[in-house]
Enzyme design. Structure first.
Site, PDB file in Angstrom:
ATOM      1  N   GLU A  41       0.887  -1.176   0.000  1.00 37.80           N
ATOM      2  CA  GLU A  41       0.000   0.000   0.000  1.00 37.80           C
ATOM      3  C   GLU A  41       0.915   1.214   0.000  1.00 37.80           C
ATOM      4  OE1 GLU A  41      -2.600   2.501   3.212  1.00 37.80           O
ATOM      5  OE2 GLU A  41      -2.756   0.311   3.342  1.00 37.80           O
ATOM      6  N   ARG A  45       0.491  10.353  -0.176  1.00 34.39           N
ATOM      7  CA  ARG A  45       0.684  11.686   0.393  1.00 34.39           C
ATOM      8  C   ARG A  45       2.083  12.257   0.121  1.00 34.39           C
ATOM      9  NH1 ARG A  45       0.085   8.549   5.466  1.00 34.39           N
ATOM     10  NH2 ARG A  45       2.121   8.200   6.386  1.00 34.39           N
ATOM     11  N   LYS A 129     -10.911  -0.982   6.493  1.00 34.03           N
ATOM     12  CA  LYS A 129      -9.697  -0.735   7.260  1.00 34.03           C
ATOM     13  C   LYS A 129     -10.129  -0.260   8.649  1.00 34.03           C
ATOM     14  CE  LYS A 129      -5.706   2.438   7.043  1.00 34.03           C
ATOM     15  NZ  LYS A 129      -4.955   3.319   6.132  1.00 34.03           N
TER      16      LYS A 129
END
Length: 212
Positions: A41, A45, A129
């Protein structure tokens, strides 16, 4: 459950990667694959995230490369065009979820409360999640929140480490755990890819032990 989400479940641990330099993407992907976790993952950002996803997906097509920290549909679109096979968000944004569903991209939004769980179920999701896992109450809280919602699987992320991940993985409602201990920023920056491979191999063994 979606085939890609099922495959993440077979890995059990999803390395959560922060890449500041896209030049590190290929050697990192190689270390993950050689270590036995052909998935990642990549948090969206950093300025290098988009190119890193493209490089990892192109050089290692067998990898399940996803984009994390996706906050908008625009980011989701960029990530998927770069090669992301799944999308992860820290919270539950219905717009992002619906965009992913419309484009047939698996999405794993973050939740903490029963209200968010019911929103996720209402959107037709079967995996969420749980974030931030340890600060929000950890496995004890997940067990409590999961009880009424038997159709939902969880990917806890945040504070997961080699000391507590076994306990998480032993709970059958947890599909996989997101973790960054094997891909720490300092190790990536210092080109410690052999060390990353070692830690990934140890993580693979933890998964095996937890599920036997």
């Amino acid at each position: 459950m979606n085939q890609i989400l099922e495959q993440l479940g077979t890995y059990g641990i999803v390395p959560v990667v922060v890449l500041q330099d896209a030049a590190k993407a290929e050697p990192l992907a190689e270390a993950l694959c050689k270590g036995g976790l052909a998935c990642a993952e990549v948090t969206f950002r950093t300025d290098a995230a988009e190119e890193s996803i493209h490089i990892m997906s192109e050089k290692f097509p067998e990898m399940l490369v996803g984009a994390g920290t996706v906050l908008t549909t625009e980011q989701a679109d960029r990530a998927v065009k770069a090669g992301a096979k799944f999308i992860v968000s820290p919270g539950l944004n219905p717009e992002v979820v619906k965009w992913c569903q419309a484009h047939e991209v698996p999405v794993i939004p973050g939740i903490v409360t029963p209200t968010e769980m019911e929103q996720a179920i209402g959107l037709g999701l079967t995996m969420v999640k749980f974030f931030p896992a340890e600060p929000a109450g950890g496995l004890k809280y997940i067990r409590a929140i999961a009880a009424p919602y038997t159709m939902m699987k969880f990917m806890p992320t945040g504070g997961i480490n080699p000391q507590n991940v076994r306990e998480y993985l032993a709970y059958d409602r947890i599909a996989a755990c997101g973790g960054s201990w094997m891909v720490k920023n300092t190790m990536i920056e210092n080109n410690e890819f052999d060390r990353i491979e070692e830690l990934v191999k140890e993580a693979v063994e933890i998964v095996k032990e937890s599920r036997t």
